[in-house]
Design a protein around this motif. Structure first.
Motif, PDB file in Angstrom:
ATOM      1  N   ILE A   3      37.433   5.214 101.552  1.00 14.97           N
ATOM      2  CA  ILE A   3      36.649   3.985 101.715  1.00 14.97           C
ATOM      3  C   ILE A   3      37.603   2.951 102.305  1.00 14.97           C
ATOM      4  O   ILE A   3      38.656   2.657 101.731  1.00 14.97           O
ATOM      5  CB  ILE A   3      36.076   3.515 100.374  1.00 14.97           C
ATOM      6  N   PHE A   4      37.246   2.421 103.465  1.00 20.89           N
ATOM      7  CA  PHE A   4      38.157   1.566 104.212  1.00 20.89           C
ATOM      8  C   PHE A   4      38.122   0.110 103.748  1.00 20.89           C
ATOM      9  O   PHE A   4      39.170  -0.507 103.552  1.00 20.89           O
ATOM     10  CB  PHE A   4      37.845   1.637 105.700  1.00 20.89           C
ATOM     11  N   SER A   5      36.924  -0.461 103.604  1.00 20.11           N
ATOM     12  CA  SER A   5      36.849  -1.881 103.260  1.00 20.11           C
ATOM     13  C   SER A   5      35.487  -2.246 102.698  1.00 20.11           C
ATOM     14  O   SER A   5      34.512  -1.498 102.847  1.00 20.11           O
ATOM     15  CB  SER A   5      37.158  -2.756 104.488  1.00 20.11           C
ATOM     16  N   VAL A   6      35.451  -3.409 102.053  1.00 18.46           N
ATOM     17  CA  VAL A   6      34.229  -3.942 101.450  1.00 18.46           C
ATOM     18  C   VAL A   6      34.051  -5.385 101.904  1.00 18.46           C
ATOM     19  O   VAL A   6      35.022  -6.159 101.922  1.00 18.46           O
ATOM     20  CB  VAL A   6      34.291  -3.896  99.909  1.00 18.46           C
ATOM     21  N   TYR A   7      32.833  -5.725 102.290  1.00 17.29           N
ATOM     22  CA  TYR A   7      32.487  -7.088 102.681  1.00 17.29           C
ATOM     23  C   TYR A   7      31.302  -7.551 101.832  1.00 17.29           C
ATOM     24  O   TYR A   7      30.384  -6.771 101.573  1.00 17.29           O
ATOM     25  CB  TYR A   7      32.073  -7.167 104.156  1.00 17.29           C
ATOM     26  N   VAL A   8      31.322  -8.824 101.429  1.00 15.65           N
ATOM     27  CA  VAL A   8      30.171  -9.438 100.773  1.00 15.65           C
ATOM     28  C   VAL A   8      29.796 -10.671 101.595  1.00 15.65           C
ATOM     29  O   VAL A   8      30.637 -11.547 101.817  1.00 15.65           O
ATOM     30  CB  VAL A   8      30.479  -9.837  99.314  1.00 15.65           C
ATOM     31  N   VAL A   9      28.541 -10.716 102.041  1.00 13.00           N
ATOM     32  CA  VAL A   9      28.074 -11.784 102.926  1.00 13.00           C
ATOM     33  C   VAL A   9      26.928 -12.513 102.245  1.00 13.00           C
ATOM     34  O   VAL A   9      25.993 -11.873 101.730  1.00 13.00           O
ATOM     35  CB  VAL A   9      27.595 -11.206 104.281  1.00 13.00           C
ATOM     36  N   ASN A  10      26.979 -13.849 102.224  1.00 13.51           N
ATOM     37  CA  ASN A  10      25.904 -14.590 101.565  1.00 13.51           C
ATOM     38  C   ASN A  10      24.665 -14.670 102.457  1.00 13.51           C
ATOM     39  O   ASN A  10      24.675 -14.218 103.606  1.00 13.51           O
ATOM     40  CB  ASN A  10      26.378 -15.987 101.124  1.00 13.51           C
ATOM     41  N   LYS A  11      23.597 -15.235 101.921  1.00 13.50           N
ATOM     42  CA  LYS A  11      22.318 -15.220 102.629  1.00 13.50           C
ATOM     43  C   LYS A  11      22.316 -16.073 103.896  1.00 13.50           C
ATOM     44  O   LYS A  11      21.432 -15.931 104.741  1.00 13.50           O
ATOM     45  CB  LYS A  11      21.185 -15.663 101.704  1.00 13.50           C
ATOM     46  N   ALA A  12      23.328 -16.934 104.049  1.00 15.61           N
ATOM     47  CA  ALA A  12      23.451 -17.742 105.264  1.00 15.61           C
ATOM     48  C   ALA A  12      24.314 -17.062 106.320  1.00 15.61           C
ATOM     49  O   ALA A  12      24.467 -17.583 107.422  1.00 15.61           O
ATOM     50  CB  ALA A  12      24.020 -19.111 104.932  1.00 15.61           C
ATOM     51  N   GLY A  13      24.868 -15.897 105.992  1.00 17.66           N
ATOM     52  CA  GLY A  13      25.705 -15.183 106.953  1.00 17.66           C
ATOM     53  C   GLY A  13      27.183 -15.471 106.824  1.00 17.66           C
ATOM     54  O   GLY A  13      27.974 -15.048 107.679  1.00 17.66           O
ATOM     55  N   GLY A  14      27.581 -16.154 105.764  1.00 15.22           N
ATOM     56  CA  GLY A  14      28.994 -16.463 105.558  1.00 15.22           C
ATOM     57  C   GLY A  14      29.690 -15.379 104.747  1.00 15.22           C
ATOM     58  O   GLY A  14      29.146 -14.861 103.776  1.00 15.22           O
ATOM     59  N   LEU A  15      30.903 -15.038 105.147  1.00 20.92           N
ATOM     60  CA  LEU A  15      31.688 -14.042 104.431  1.00 20.92           C
ATOM     61  C   LEU A  15      32.275 -14.674 103.168  1.00 20.92           C
ATOM     62  O   LEU A  15      33.049 -15.622 103.246  1.00 20.92           O
ATOM     63  CB  LEU A  15      32.817 -13.517 105.320  1.00 20.92           C
ATOM     64  N   ILE A  16      31.896 -14.141 102.000  1.00 17.90           N
ATOM     65  CA  ILE A  16      32.381 -14.726 100.743  1.00 17.90           C
ATOM     66  C   ILE A  16      33.367 -13.815 100.017  1.00 17.90           C
ATOM     67  O   ILE A  16      33.973 -14.234  99.030  1.00 17.90           O
ATOM     68  CB  ILE A  16      31.216 -15.096  99.804  1.00 17.90           C
ATOM     69  N   TYR A  17      33.528 -12.592 100.514  1.00 15.86           N
ATOM     70  CA  TYR A  17      34.529 -11.711  99.921  1.00 15.86           C
ATOM     71  C   TYR A  17      34.829 -10.580 100.893  1.00 15.86           C
ATOM     72  O   TYR A  17      33.928 -10.064 101.557  1.00 15.86           O
ATOM     73  CB  TYR A  17      34.032 -11.113  98.603  1.00 15.86           C
ATOM     74  N   GLN A  18      36.110 -10.192 100.969  1.00 12.63           N
ATOM     75  CA  GLN A  18      36.489  -9.065 101.810  1.00 12.63           C
ATOM     76  C   GLN A  18      37.708  -8.391 101.204  1.00 12.63           C
ATOM     77  O   GLN A  18      38.649  -9.043 100.764  1.00 12.63           O
ATOM     78  CB  GLN A  18      36.794  -9.537 103.236  1.00 12.63           C
ATOM     79  N   LEU A  19      37.659  -7.058 101.164  1.00 12.99           N
ATOM     80  CA  LEU A  19      38.769  -6.280 100.630  1.00 12.99           C
ATOM     81  C   LEU A  19      39.071  -5.122 101.571  1.00 12.99           C
ATOM     82  O   LEU A  19      38.181  -4.341 101.907  1.00 12.99           O
ATOM     83  CB  LEU A  19      38.418  -5.731  99.245  1.00 12.99           C
ATOM     84  N   ASP A  20      40.322  -5.030 102.012  1.00 13.09           N
ATOM     85  CA  ASP A  20      40.781  -3.866 102.762  1.00 13.09           C
ATOM     86  C   ASP A  20      41.345  -2.880 101.745  1.00 13.09           C
ATOM     87  O   ASP A  20      42.388  -3.141 101.119  1.00 13.09           O
ATOM     88  CB  ASP A  20      41.849  -4.259 103.785  1.00 13.09           C
TER      89      ASP A  20
END
Length: 219
Positions: A3-20
């Motif tokens: 598993i390479f990475s995880v992204y969490v995006v809010n309902k407005a399209g903003g990145l609120i979390y990212q993990l490599d």
């Protein structure tokens, strides 16, 4: 499998979390004599291979280091212009490390916003009302899996195409988000997630998914 990475995006399209989580290493370091038998050109504030492939060095790879000194964009860490340095015969022989460039924080923000827009376009293009939007994008080297909650939060996982159990993993990440972000009294909705317990439990879930596959009941 990985598993390479995880992204969490809010309902407005903003990145609120990212993990490599895992980054495959494809760097290649070679010693060259003058003249350089690769054509290098500036692209997006980087110096990349525009023509010529050899020994694992491919078109599109960026210059990452020269003689062991890291390269930041078009300059080395000690301030030398990469193209000027490599154009001077007096600097040869020279050791150059090539590889895929690392995404900056701003690039990750931009790409997350772009996927948010593509997700919305996918929903609108659907011939049926109420489409879920893009749930998976597949390439020859990875798959992007997306799960959107009823409140519009998107959880995205980039994984090896052979990795199994991603649907269960996405639901597990949602549980972790609910337990360790939403229930945190110091967390504000739609804002970046900065919670140690969230980080710890997410990393543990990724390790379990890589080793054991799908999560079982009660996991």
């Amino acid at each position: 499998m990985a598993i390479f990475s995880v992204y969490v995006v809010n309902k407005a399209g903003g990145l609120i979390y990212q993990l490599d989580h895992y980054a495959p290493r494809a760097d290649t370091e070679k010693t060259f004599s003058f003249p350089l038998d690769l054509v290098l050109r500036p692209h997006d504030e980087r110096v990349v291979v525009a023509f010529g492939q050899r020994d694992g060095i491919r078109v599109g790879h960026a210059v990452l280091a020269i003689n062991g000194t890291e390269v930041n964009g078009r300059f080395t860490a000690d301030g030398k212009d990469v193209l000027e340095f490599l154009g001077n015969p007096a600097n040869y022989p020279v050791s150059i490390r090539f590889g895929r460039h690392r995404l900056s924080s701003n690039e990750k923000l931009m790409l997350a916003s772009m996927f948010h827009s593509l997700f919305a376009i996918g929903s609108q293009l659907s011939p049926e009302v109420g489409s879920s939007g893009i749930e998976m994008l597949e390439t020859d080297t990875f798959k992007l899996h997306c799960f959107q909650t009823l409140t519009g939060i998107k959880f995205m996982v980039l994984a090896d195409p052979r990795q199994t159990g991603i649907d269960a993993l996405l639901r597990k990440i949602y549980e972790i988000y609910s337990d360790f972000a939403l229930k945190n009294p110091f967390y504000s909705l739609e804002m970046p997630i900065r919670c140690e317990l969230f980080d710890q439990n997410l990393k543990l879930a990724l390790e379990v998914a890589e080793k054991a596959g799908p999560f079982g009941p009660g996991s």
